[in-house]
Design a protein around this motif. Structure first.
Motif, PDB file in Angstrom:
ATOM      1  N   GLU A  98       0.841  -1.204   0.000  1.00 11.45           N
ATOM      2  CA  GLU A  98       0.000   0.000   0.000  1.00 11.45           C
ATOM      3  C   GLU A  98       0.871   1.247   0.000  1.00 11.45           C
ATOM      4  N   CYS A  99       0.373   2.331  -0.605  1.00 10.38           N
ATOM      5  CA  CYS A  99       1.015   3.642  -0.452  1.00 10.38           C
ATOM      6  C   CYS A  99      -0.063   4.693  -0.293  1.00 10.38           C
ATOM      7  N   GLY A 100       0.247   5.734   0.455  1.00 12.16           N
ATOM      8  CA  GLY A 100      -0.730   6.790   0.688  1.00 12.16           C
ATOM      9  C   GLY A 100      -0.047   8.037   1.215  1.00 12.16           C
ATOM     10  N   GLU A 102      -4.683  -0.674  -5.529  1.00  8.45           N
ATOM     11  CA  GLU A 102      -4.936   0.704  -5.938  1.00  8.45           C
ATOM     12  C   GLU A 102      -5.013   0.870  -7.455  1.00  8.45           C
ATOM     13  N   CYS A 130       3.861   4.550  -8.000  1.00  2.00           N
ATOM     14  CA  CYS A 130       3.088   3.517  -7.295  1.00  2.00           C
ATOM     15  C   CYS A 130       3.449   2.115  -7.771  1.00  2.00           C
ATOM     16  N   ASP A 146      -6.736   4.778   0.988  1.00  2.00           N
ATOM     17  CA  ASP A 146      -5.850   3.846   1.684  1.00  2.00           C
ATOM     18  C   ASP A 146      -6.585   2.799   2.511  1.00  2.00           C
ATOM     19  N   SER A 180      -8.551   0.271   0.577  1.00  2.00           N
ATOM     20  CA  SER A 180      -7.625  -0.599  -0.146  1.00  2.00           C
ATOM     21  C   SER A 180      -7.034  -1.661   0.776  1.00  2.00           C
ATOM     22  N   PHE A 189       3.229  -0.202   4.103  1.00  2.00           N
ATOM     23  CA  PHE A 189       2.514   0.998   3.679  1.00  2.00           C
ATOM     24  C   PHE A 189       3.513   2.137   3.601  1.00  2.00           C
ATOM     25  N   THR A 238       4.510   6.098   2.815  1.00  2.00           N
ATOM     26  CA  THR A 238       3.855   7.399   2.903  1.00  2.00           C
ATOM     27  C   THR A 238       4.892   8.506   2.928  1.00  2.00           C
ATOM     28  N   THR A 262       1.194   9.279   7.384  1.00  2.00           N
ATOM     29  CA  THR A 262      -0.167   8.927   7.773  1.00  2.00           C
ATOM     30  C   THR A 262      -0.112   7.919   8.912  1.00  2.00           C
TER      31      THR A 262
END
Length: 388
Positions: A150-152, A184, A250, A286, A289, A303, A305, A309
């Motif tokens: 994940e990325c956010g 995503e 991403c 996020d 997801s 994750f 960021t 976050t």
């Protein structure tokens, strides 16, 4: 490579042993939370759905809630229903019970309302908790791990440092026989022509491209352009300028060594008999997801960021990584790994990839992430339809 955790009856392995309370609908959510608060170690997943949904949107919500109950990190499940909602508590309990774990359900309208249901629910949960507390950890191979990617709150350092670094860690896990999920769909728009070449059949390629196309079509049907929300205002403030630029950063989370085994629907289970790298059709938001990947079987999430976050997950540890050393220094309470050392200290992608992989092993063996220490349990279900 061996780690320790909890073996389930269906031969999956959890790295946590959660006692999960699932409300079947928004009408049961507050009662579910009150029940969970009475028993140590119990966690509820309140949500605003479960009634007046139709079609694929309804089935996706059911699949998500059921997937959370089936996740190997969950040792036992109590479902709380109102009694007249669209989601049938008994049917959900039967689906989750196929994993072999203990599952029970309780209906508010059949237990004298809120107070009667809380009393009965606490009694059931206390019994479950006693059983879980007696379970012993066993040794299992790292090939049993499913990793969510994940990325956010991204900024340019995400695509330069942290995303490529978790791509290295993902490659290492797949090389060890495990599985990873790239998510995503919104954030592969503009890079789909590169990722599609990593599917090995025309059918899989068409499925992946259909997922990307459907996201754009849903936005167009609302009279909107995705470029109005992607990049987000925070992404733009951080230095990202276009959706294509964001997507090209991403996609690095998927590593470089392996093709995709398949493209999964949101919250679709990763096949146990076919491990490797997968794509899952999730939104760029996020929490929704992460929820989809965990419902699909991921026991742990990494994750990245750039802006920072704090978010976590109710049942899966979330390892937070930043490629921005300034963000790491400002948010040390939240960020586990500083991949910004690639930019500021001369560390290599291989160095940080190994650090992330080693942290995955440590967390799988019981080390708490910072999101766990702070009690972050964010949960959200991706909706693809209206409530009627």
């Amino acid at each position: 490579m061996k780690i320790t955790g909890y073996k389930r009856e269906n031969n999956t392995f959890g790295i946590r042993n959660h006692l999960l309370v699932i409300p079947a609908s928004v009408c049961a959510s507050e009662t579910a939370v009150k029940i969970a608060n009475l028993v140590p170690g119990a966690v509820a997943i309140p949500h605003q759905h479960g009634c007046c949904q139709v079609g694929v949107d309804y089935r996706q919500t059911v699949r998500t809630l059921t997937g959370f109950g089936c996740n190997p990190n969950v040792g036992a499940v109590l479902i709380v229903g109102l009694g007249c909602e669209g989601i049938n508590s008994k049917d959900m309990a039967e689906d989750i019970a196929r994993t072999g774990k203990r599952v029970e359900y309780i209906i508010i309208q059949e237990n004298n309302g809120t107070l009667g249901t809380i009393s009965k629910g606490a009694e059931i949960l206390s019994s479950m908790y006693a059983e879980l507390s007696a379970q012993q950890k066993v040794e299992f191979d790292i090939s049993e791990i499913i990793l969510g990617l994940e990325c956010g709150g991204s900024d340019p350092t995400s695509g330069i440092a942290s995303n490529p670094a978790i791509g290295k860690a993902s490659d290492m896990l797949v090389a060890a026989g495990g599985s990873s999920i790239l998510s995503e769909t919104t954030e592969v728009i503009g890079a789909e022509h590169l990722l599609v070449n990593r599917f090995d059949t025309e059918e899989k390629k068409r499925k992946f491209l259909r997922m990307v196309s459907d996201v754009e079509k849903r936005a167009i049907a609302m009279g909107e352009d995705l470029r109005g929300t992607q990049p987000t205002p925070g992404n733009i403030q951080g230095g990202l300028t276009t959706i294509e630029e964001k997507s090209l950063g991403c996609m690095h989370k998927a590593g470089t060594m392996y093709n995709f085994e398949d493209a999964l629907e949101y919250a679709q289970m990763v096949p146990k008999d076919k491990k490797g790298l997968y794509f899952m059709d999730t939104p760029g938001e996020d929490i929704d997801s992460i929820t989809g990947m965990v419902a699909g079987g991921a026991q742990i999430v990494v994750f990245t960021t750039g802006r920072g976050t704090p978010t976590g997950c109710p049942i899966a540890p979330v390892i937070k990584i930043t490629g921005n050393t300034n963000t790491y220094n400002k948010m040390k309470d939240n960020i586990d790994i500083n991949a910004g050392k690639i930019i500021t200290d001369g560390a290599t992608l291989d160095d940080i990839g190994r650090e992330i992989f080693d942290t995955i092993i440590e967390v799988s063996n019981g080390k708490l992430t910072k999101a766990e220490v702070l009690g972050h349990k964010e949960f959200g279900i991706y909706r693809i339809g209206y409530t009627f």
